[in-house]
Design a protein around this motif. Structure first.
Motif, PDB file in Angstrom:
ATOM      1  N   ARG A  33       0.809  -1.211   0.000  1.00 26.13           N
ATOM      2  CA  ARG A  33       0.000   0.000   0.000  1.00 26.13           C
ATOM      3  C   ARG A  33       0.843   1.263   0.000  1.00 26.13           C
ATOM      4  O   ARG A  33       0.371   2.303  -0.384  1.00 26.13           O
ATOM      5  CB  ARG A  33      -0.929   0.030   1.216  1.00 26.13           C
ATOM      6  N   LEU A  34       2.065   1.204   0.464  1.00 24.39           N
ATOM      7  CA  LEU A  34       2.900   2.404   0.495  1.00 24.39           C
ATOM      8  C   LEU A  34       3.420   2.766  -0.895  1.00 24.39           C
ATOM      9  O   LEU A  34       3.846   3.895  -1.116  1.00 24.39           O
ATOM     10  CB  LEU A  34       4.062   2.224   1.471  1.00 24.39           C
ATOM     11  N   THR A  35       3.358   1.843  -1.836  1.00 22.25           N
ATOM     12  CA  THR A  35       3.859   2.165  -3.162  1.00 22.25           C
ATOM     13  C   THR A  35       3.054   3.312  -3.772  1.00 22.25           C
ATOM     14  O   THR A  35       1.860   3.426  -3.563  1.00 22.25           O
ATOM     15  CB  THR A  35       3.814   0.945  -4.111  1.00 22.25           C
ATOM     16  N   GLY A  36       3.750   4.171  -4.484  1.00 23.90           N
ATOM     17  CA  GLY A  36       3.119   5.332  -5.102  1.00 23.90           C
ATOM     18  C   GLY A  36       3.832   6.611  -4.707  1.00 23.90           C
ATOM     19  O   GLY A  36       4.950   6.591  -4.198  1.00 23.90           O
ATOM     20  N   ARG A  37       3.175   7.738  -4.950  1.00 22.87           N
ATOM     21  CA  ARG A  37       3.743   9.061  -4.635  1.00 22.87           C
ATOM     22  C   ARG A  37       3.060   9.619  -3.395  1.00 22.87           C
ATOM     23  O   ARG A  37       1.832   9.593  -3.303  1.00 22.87           O
ATOM     24  CB  ARG A  37       3.555  10.016  -5.810  1.00 22.87           C
ATOM     25  N   TRP A  38       3.857  10.162  -2.488  1.00 23.71           N
ATOM     26  CA  TRP A  38       3.362  10.744  -1.244  1.00 23.71           C
ATOM     27  C   TRP A  38       3.960  12.121  -1.044  1.00 23.71           C
ATOM     28  O   TRP A  38       5.173  12.302  -1.185  1.00 23.71           O
ATOM     29  CB  TRP A  38       3.753   9.861  -0.060  1.00 23.71           C
ATOM     30  N   ARG A  39       3.133  13.095  -0.719  1.00 23.73           N
ATOM     31  CA  ARG A  39       3.622  14.420  -0.328  1.00 23.73           C
ATOM     32  C   ARG A  39       3.813  14.373   1.185  1.00 23.73           C
ATOM     33  O   ARG A  39       2.861  14.139   1.930  1.00 23.73           O
ATOM     34  CB  ARG A  39       2.652  15.517  -0.698  1.00 23.73           C
ATOM     35  N   VAL A  40       5.051  14.574   1.614  1.00 24.25           N
ATOM     36  CA  VAL A  40       5.410  14.481   3.030  1.00 24.25           C
ATOM     37  C   VAL A  40       5.720  15.883   3.536  1.00 24.25           C
ATOM     38  O   VAL A  40       6.607  16.549   3.014  1.00 24.25           O
ATOM     39  CB  VAL A  40       6.627  13.551   3.235  1.00 24.25           C
ATOM     40  N   MET A  41       4.964  16.323   4.529  1.00 23.24           N
ATOM     41  CA  MET A  41       5.218  17.602   5.191  1.00 23.24           C
ATOM     42  C   MET A  41       5.753  17.279   6.578  1.00 23.24           C
ATOM     43  O   MET A  41       5.126  16.512   7.316  1.00 23.24           O
ATOM     44  CB  MET A  41       3.929  18.412   5.271  1.00 23.24           C
ATOM     45  N   PHE A  42       6.922  17.851   6.917  1.00 26.11           N
ATOM     46  CA  PHE A  42       7.520  17.541   8.209  1.00 26.11           C
ATOM     47  C   PHE A  42       8.045  18.799   8.874  1.00 26.11           C
ATOM     48  O   PHE A  42       8.347  19.792   8.215  1.00 26.11           O
ATOM     49  CB  PHE A  42       8.598  16.466   8.081  1.00 26.11           C
ATOM     50  N   ILE A  43       8.112  18.733  10.188  1.00 20.80           N
ATOM     51  CA  ILE A  43       8.646  19.839  10.982  1.00 20.80           C
ATOM     52  C   ILE A  43       9.806  19.284  11.785  1.00 20.80           C
ATOM     53  O   ILE A  43       9.653  18.316  12.535  1.00 20.80           O
ATOM     54  CB  ILE A  43       7.578  20.437  11.908  1.00 20.80           C
ATOM     55  N   ILE A  44      10.965  19.906  11.606  1.00 25.21           N
ATOM     56  CA  ILE A  44      12.161  19.489  12.315  1.00 25.21           C
ATOM     57  C   ILE A  44      12.938  20.738  12.707  1.00 25.21           C
ATOM     58  O   ILE A  44      13.100  21.646  11.894  1.00 25.21           O
ATOM     59  CB  ILE A  44      13.005  18.521  11.463  1.00 25.21           C
ATOM     60  N   GLY A  45      13.331  20.816  13.950  1.00 22.84           N
ATOM     61  CA  GLY A  45      14.013  22.013  14.441  1.00 22.84           C
ATOM     62  C   GLY A  45      13.150  23.252  14.331  1.00 22.84           C
ATOM     63  O   GLY A  45      13.659  24.348  14.148  1.00 22.84           O
ATOM     64  N   PRO A  48       9.261  24.021   9.037  1.00 24.65           N
ATOM     65  CA  PRO A  48       8.455  23.143   8.181  1.00 24.65           C
ATOM     66  C   PRO A  48       9.192  22.888   6.867  1.00 24.65           C
ATOM     67  O   PRO A  48       9.758  23.796   6.269  1.00 24.65           O
ATOM     68  CB  PRO A  48       7.170  23.936   7.962  1.00 24.65           C
ATOM     69  N   LYS A  49       9.199  21.642   6.418  1.00 22.75           N
ATOM     70  CA  LYS A  49       9.858  21.229   5.173  1.00 22.75           C
ATOM     71  C   LYS A  49       8.940  20.274   4.432  1.00 22.75           C
ATOM     72  O   LYS A  49       8.000  19.715   4.998  1.00 22.75           O
ATOM     73  CB  LYS A  49      11.201  20.560   5.453  1.00 22.75           C
ATOM     74  N   ASN A  50       9.248  20.050   3.146  1.00 23.63           N
ATOM     75  CA  ASN A  50       8.416  19.216   2.286  1.00 23.63           C
ATOM     76  C   ASN A  50       9.266  18.355   1.367  1.00 23.63           C
ATOM     77  O   ASN A  50      10.339  18.775   0.936  1.00 23.63           O
ATOM     78  CB  ASN A  50       7.524  20.102   1.402  1.00 23.63           C
ATOM     79  N   LEU A  51       8.747  17.170   1.065  1.00 23.04           N
ATOM     80  CA  LEU A  51       9.368  16.311   0.074  1.00 23.04           C
ATOM     81  C   LEU A  51       8.296  15.433  -0.552  1.00 23.04           C
ATOM     82  O   LEU A  51       7.191  15.309  -0.025  1.00 23.04           O
ATOM     83  CB  LEU A  51      10.508  15.466   0.668  1.00 23.04           C
ATOM     84  N   ILE A  52       8.638  14.861  -1.683  1.00 17.30           N
ATOM     85  CA  ILE A  52       7.795  13.857  -2.326  1.00 17.30           C
ATOM     86  C   ILE A  52       8.523  12.531  -2.199  1.00 17.30           C
ATOM     87  O   ILE A  52       9.691  12.409  -2.591  1.00 17.30           O
ATOM     88  CB  ILE A  52       7.554  14.167  -3.827  1.00 17.30           C
ATOM     89  N   LEU A  53       7.844  11.550  -1.610  1.00 19.11           N
ATOM     90  CA  LEU A  53       8.368  10.192  -1.545  1.00 19.11           C
ATOM     91  C   LEU A  53       7.766   9.420  -2.710  1.00 19.11           C
ATOM     92  O   LEU A  53       6.543   9.378  -2.862  1.00 19.11           O
ATOM     93  CB  LEU A  53       7.968   9.515  -0.228  1.00 19.11           C
ATOM     94  N   GLU A  54       8.625   8.867  -3.546  1.00 24.46           N
ATOM     95  CA  GLU A  54       8.179   7.964  -4.605  1.00 24.46           C
ATOM     96  C   GLU A  54       8.604   6.575  -4.172  1.00 24.46           C
ATOM     97  O   GLU A  54       9.790   6.256  -4.172  1.00 24.46           O
ATOM     98  CB  GLU A  54       8.814   8.328  -5.943  1.00 24.46           C
ATOM     99  N   SER A  55       7.630   5.775  -3.752  1.00 20.08           N
ATOM    100  CA  SER A  55       7.947   4.424  -3.288  1.00 20.08           C
ATOM    101  C   SER A  55       7.558   3.419  -4.358  1.00 20.08           C
ATOM    102  O   SER A  55       6.461   3.442  -4.885  1.00 20.08           O
ATOM    103  CB  SER A  55       7.246   4.136  -1.966  1.00 20.08           C
ATOM    104  N   LYS A  56       8.520   2.567  -4.667  1.00 23.10           N
ATOM    105  CA  LYS A  56       8.335   1.557  -5.705  1.00 23.10           C
ATOM    106  C   LYS A  56       8.304   0.177  -5.043  1.00 23.10           C
ATOM    107  O   LYS A  56       8.452   0.060  -3.838  1.00 23.10           O
ATOM    108  CB  LYS A  56       9.467   1.661  -6.718  1.00 23.10           C
ATOM    109  N   ALA A  57       8.132  -0.853  -5.833  1.00 18.64           N
ATOM    110  CA  ALA A  57       8.075  -2.214  -5.314  1.00 18.64           C
ATOM    111  C   ALA A  57       9.377  -2.594  -4.612  1.00 18.64           C
ATOM    112  O   ALA A  57      10.438  -2.019  -4.877  1.00 18.64           O
ATOM    113  CB  ALA A  57       7.799  -3.188  -6.456  1.00 18.64           C
ATOM    114  N   ASN A  58       9.286  -3.546  -3.727  1.00 15.03           N
ATOM    115  CA  ASN A  58      10.433  -4.146  -3.039  1.00 15.03           C
ATOM    116  C   ASN A  58      11.224  -3.171  -2.185  1.00 15.03           C
ATOM    117  O   ASN A  58      12.430  -3.315  -2.017  1.00 15.03           O
ATOM    118  CB  ASN A  58      11.360  -4.840  -4.039  1.00 15.03           C
TER     119      ASN A  58
END
Length: 158
Positions: A33-45, A48-58
């Motif tokens: 289920r995690l496979t696909g594109r995800w917009r990740v918004m995170f706060i560190i220190g 606020p920051k942003n990234l796109i996770l592209e998760s593929k098989a395996n």
């Protein structure tokens, strides 16, 4: 005749222990289920920051860092990432990134996201950024920062 019988017995024995990879119990969700594109918004220190996770098989994937470069610019080249998912709706993904440390410095390190599905299209959790800088005050001797994140599946409009 004996050769055919021996072959048949071996074939039956092997097929009895084979586990179909694509079969999931009724009512459960597929393991990818995690496979696909995800917009990740995170706060560190506090930032606020942003990234796109592209998760593929395996467990393969990549980070497209949207605002972690100098002057909050996108990083032009995607970074390799890895991910895993357990059966209790928990996920983790990680990859290398250069992040600001305070207001003056930047450091390469590993971003580690650990979270849980809130729904089929939403994940939230905690993250850890670990650098290779020695930190005598840390019990692990590495500089680290904690944060939180939320991720939303990027749905295709096609």
């Amino acid at each position: 005749m004996f050769g055919k019988m021996k072959f048949l017995v071996i074939l039956l024995a092997v097929s009895a222990f084979a586990i179909p990879a694509a079969v999931t119990p009724a009512g459960s969700r597929p393991a990818t289920r995690l496979t696909g594109r995800w917009r990740v918004m995170f706060i560190i220190g506090g930032l606020p920051k942003n990234l796109i996770l592209e998760s593929k098989a395996n467990g393969a994937g990549s980070f497209h860092l949207l605002d972690t470069g100098p002057d909050d610019k996108p990083v032009p080249t995607p970074r390799a990432a890895a991910w895993s998912q357990t059966t209790n709706d928990r996920v983790s993904f990680s990859g290398e990134a250069e992040m600001p440390l305070g207001t003056c410095c930047r450091e390469m390190g590993t971003l580690v996201f650990k979270g849980k599905f809130d729904s089929d299209n939403s994940i939230s959790g905690k993250l850890l950024f670990v650098t290779s800088i020695d930190d005598d005050e840390s019990p692990y001797k590495f500089r680290s920062m904690m944060g939180t994140f939320s991720a939303t599946r990027v749905l295709d409009n096609s």
